[in-house]
Design a protein around this motif. Structure first.
Motif, PDB file in Angstrom:
ATOM      1  N   GLU A  45     -79.270   8.468  45.726  1.00 60.15           N
ATOM      2  CA  GLU A  45     -78.574   9.562  45.814  1.00 60.15           C
ATOM      3  C   GLU A  45     -77.108   9.267  46.317  1.00 60.15           C
ATOM      4  O   GLU A  45     -76.990   8.812  47.095  1.00 60.15           O
TER       5      GLU A  45
ATOM      6  N   GLU B 123     -70.433  14.825  48.212  1.00 65.97           N
ATOM      7  CA  GLU B 123     -70.622  15.622  49.392  1.00 65.97           C
ATOM      8  C   GLU B 123     -71.809  15.542  50.314  1.00 65.97           C
ATOM      9  O   GLU B 123     -72.002  16.089  51.315  1.00 65.97           O
ATOM     10  N   MET B 124     -72.465  14.376  49.909  1.00 67.13           N
ATOM     11  CA  MET B 124     -73.855  14.360  50.380  1.00 67.13           C
ATOM     12  C   MET B 124     -74.017  12.699  50.749  1.00 67.13           C
ATOM     13  O   MET B 124     -73.629  11.890  51.794  1.00 67.13           O
ATOM     14  N   SER B 125     -74.217  11.717  49.670  1.00 63.94           N
ATOM     15  CA  SER B 125     -74.461  10.414  49.752  1.00 63.94           C
ATOM     16  C   SER B 125     -75.097   9.980  51.043  1.00 63.94           C
ATOM     17  O   SER B 125     -74.450   9.080  51.664  1.00 63.94           O
ATOM     18  N   TYR B 126     -76.281  10.271  51.378  1.00 65.26           N
ATOM     19  CA  TYR B 126     -76.677   9.921  52.545  1.00 65.26           C
ATOM     20  C   TYR B 126     -77.276   8.250  52.393  1.00 65.26           C
ATOM     21  O   TYR B 126     -77.446   7.709  53.506  1.00 65.26           O
ATOM     22  N   PRO B 127     -77.507   7.975  51.363  1.00 68.38           N
ATOM     23  CA  PRO B 127     -77.950   6.424  51.492  1.00 68.38           C
ATOM     24  C   PRO B 127     -76.559   5.680  51.767  1.00 68.38           C
ATOM     25  O   PRO B 127     -76.922   4.424  52.531  1.00 68.38           O
ATOM     26  N   TRP B 128     -75.544   5.982  51.338  1.00 68.92           N
ATOM     27  CA  TRP B 128     -74.442   5.006  51.358  1.00 68.92           C
ATOM     28  C   TRP B 128     -74.045   5.306  52.945  1.00 68.92           C
ATOM     29  O   TRP B 128     -73.737   4.299  53.537  1.00 68.92           O
ATOM     30  N   ARG B 129     -73.962   6.630  53.640  1.00 65.76           N
ATOM     31  CA  ARG B 129     -73.849   6.768  54.859  1.00 65.76           C
ATOM     32  C   ARG B 129     -74.828   5.698  55.956  1.00 65.76           C
ATOM     33  O   ARG B 129     -74.379   5.138  56.659  1.00 65.76           O
ATOM     34  N   SER B 130     -76.159   5.932  55.496  1.00 69.21           N
ATOM     35  CA  SER B 130     -76.933   5.093  56.155  1.00 69.21           C
ATOM     36  C   SER B 130     -76.619   3.365  56.143  1.00 69.21           C
ATOM     37  O   SER B 130     -76.572   2.880  57.347  1.00 69.21           O
TER      38      SER B 130
ATOM     39  N   TYR C  84     -68.552  13.094  58.615  1.00 68.33           N
ATOM     40  CA  TYR C  84     -68.547  12.221  57.429  1.00 68.33           C
ATOM     41  C   TYR C  84     -67.250  12.153  56.670  1.00 68.33           C
ATOM     42  O   TYR C  84     -66.983  11.073  56.281  1.00 68.33           O
TER      43      TYR C  84
ATOM     44  N   ASP D 153     -68.183   3.082  48.353  1.00 68.03           N
ATOM     45  CA  ASP D 153     -69.224   3.874  47.775  1.00 68.03           C
ATOM     46  C   ASP D 153     -69.226   3.375  46.438  1.00 68.03           C
ATOM     47  O   ASP D 153     -70.398   3.082  45.720  1.00 68.03           O
TER      48      ASP D 153
END
Length: 509
Positions: free
Chosen positions: A133, A137-144, A156, A181
């Motif tokens: 993913e 506006e999301m990108s949770y794997p990159w945030r993790s 974020y 990213d």
């Protein structure tokens, strides 16, 4: 070429064609895409058929003009039964792998209101197997991933503030280039694909950059000297530009330059600011090019280069200060003219095509290459003849694009100032070898640009010398719309012997 048939379909978000051939080409370093051009076919007159992101990708992935799929805004649902590249590649036996995003708004008639697909316009298109993913506006794997590397933030969106404090427009991002990213998405692609080397595969790899917010990691943030770049193409002052046509005043106010950065105060459209942000945009384009080079190296080193159809393009382009405008809600070529490079194993190398092509041609091209029938719903045409050095006798001699500038939930600036509504806040653009015609659904005057004259720097629609050209192009636009009305079922017939179907793309009568 072996019997293996892989497809890698790369879309770069908001990349202008003139970064590779045109006004900016001499000012940006894109060595990997240029190397690909030497081994591929480059389409010089390739245009997105609609803007912005969601509609443009809907057209690319369905092969349909916006007037047919009608997902005309970010957040406007795409009908659930529309044939797409994902649905048709599955019929061909492929698992459509998605690395990135499709910006698809799903059909609320077949989803519960509480379904996560109903909470965002960025959901992946049905039929794709989302491998990671990566949505702006999301990108949770990159945030993790960033959290695991020790990065911290309160919000974020702080990740998108230059320098973390916004004190300098071209300050580096708070993350390193190796953690960006773009780098993260490429790493996930390269980590995933080796296991598929023994089977045919289809992967859709989509990069968010150089889409704003305009912030780049070092060294890409100040790779280009703003003072060395050409100034945007402009007609006098901002006021002069707005006076060309009633559409342009709201267009200029709809996407101010300040909206392209986050956390920076006092961002005004001075030449210094404009050139600085243009330099960051070009730096982001170079970063994407670097990672496309990594992908190309993987294909070659893994022995899959000569088994893979490789397509590199953009969903739409970017005004980038031209005509004092930013974004893609415009009528000018800068917002629609996108790069297209296609390398087909066994195809022509180092060739340029000047025939007009459209973003809706890409899905039919992929389906044609893997031997899958192109549905009648698809308005685009396969580009395979061009990849083999041939130009079809009946190829189009113009391109067509559309733009919807309404919003059901809240009136847009155009609706407020022009008195338009959701039914007539739209326009069509037809470009032939000489002219560009812009016609509006509302009672607004047309625009006509003569590229043998001053081009987009002068509207000649009211000049009597061009009256016959205006009439001819208006008829051409009407005929285009009539000829391309939805063909999903129009060539099906229910008979006494059961249902019959004729092919729109390969007529047998």
């Amino acid at each position: 070429m072996s019997e293996r048939r892989n497809v890698l379909f790369i879309i770069i978000d908001q990349l202008r064609a003139d970064c590779l051939h045109g006004a900016l080409a001499d000012h940006v370093d894109l060595p990997n895409m240029r190397a690909l051009m030497a081994e591929a076919v480059t389409f010089n007159r390739h245009f997105s058929v609609t803007n912005p992101c969601g509609p443009s990708r809907a057209s690319i992935l369905t092969g349909q003009y916006a007037m047919n799929h009608r997902s005309v805004r970010n957040g406007t649902p795409l009908r659930h039964d529309t044939p797409t590249i994902a649905s048709e590649m599955r019929k061909a036996g492929y698992l459509p792998m998605l690395f990135g995003y499709t910006d698809t708004s799903h059909d609320p008639r077949v989803q519960a209101p509480t379904d996560p697909a109903m909470q965002t316009y960025e959901f992946p298109m049905a039929g794709f197997a989302e491998q990671v993913e990566m949505r702006l506006e999301m990108s949770y794997p990159w945030r993790s991933y960033l959290l695991s590397k020790g990065y911290t933030w309160d919000s974020y969106w702080q990740l998108y503030i230059p320098g973390g404090d916004g004190s300098r427009l071209n300050a580096p991002a708070v993350y390193k280039a190796e953690d960006s990213d773009t780098a993260f998405l490429t790493n996930r692609f390269l980590d995933t694909m080796p296991a598929y080397a023994d089977e045919d595969w289809f992967a859709h790899l989509t990069y968010i950059r150089p889409h704003p917010p305009l912030v780049a990691p070092a060294p890409y943030n100040d790779m280009y000297d703003p003072t060395s770049l050409p100034l945007p193409t402009r007609i006098g002052t901002r006021k002069d530009e707005a006076a060309v046509h009633p559409f342009f005043g709201p267009a200029l106010d709809n996407a101010p330059i300040a909206s392209f950065v986050i956390g920076c105060s006092g961002v005004t459209p001075t030449d210094d600011t404009i050139q600085t942000l243009r330099s960051v945009y070009l730096g982001l384009a170079t970063e994407v090019d670097h990672h496309i080079g990594r992908v190309m190296s993987f294909l070659k080193e893994s022995g899959q280069w000569d088994d893979t159809l490789l397509i590199v393009t953009a969903d739409h382009a970017e005004m980038l200060g031209d005509h004092h405008a930013w974004g893609k809600h415009s009528v000018y070529d800068a917002a629609y003219h996108t790069p297209l490079i296609i390398r087909a194993p066994g195809g022509k190398a180092g060739q340029d095509v000047d025939a007009p092509t459209e973003s809706i041609d890409l899905t039919p091209t992929i389906l044609d290459w893997v031997g899958q029938e192109v549905p009648n719903s698809m308005d685009g045409r396969s580009l395979l003849p061009f990849l083999n050095g041939e130009t079809p006798d009946d190829w189009r001699d113009y391109s067509f694009s559309e733009l919807d500038f309404s919003e059901p939930e809240a009136l847009t600036l155009w609706e407020k100032r022009l008195g338009t509504d959701t039914s007539n806040s739209s326009l069509g653009i037809l470009r032939d070898d000489r002219f560009t015609l812009v016609e509006f659904a509302a009672d607004l005057p047309p625009l006509l640009f003569d590229h043998h004259g001053k081009g987009e720097m002068e509207n000649v629609a009211e000049d009597p010398a061009f009256a016959s050209d205006l009439a001819r192009l208006t008829r051409q636009m009407l005929r285009h719309r009539m000829r391309n009305m939805d063909h999903t079922l129009s060539l099906d017939t229910i008979t006494n012997d059961g249902p019959k179907r004729q092919s729109r793309h390969q007529p047998n009568r």
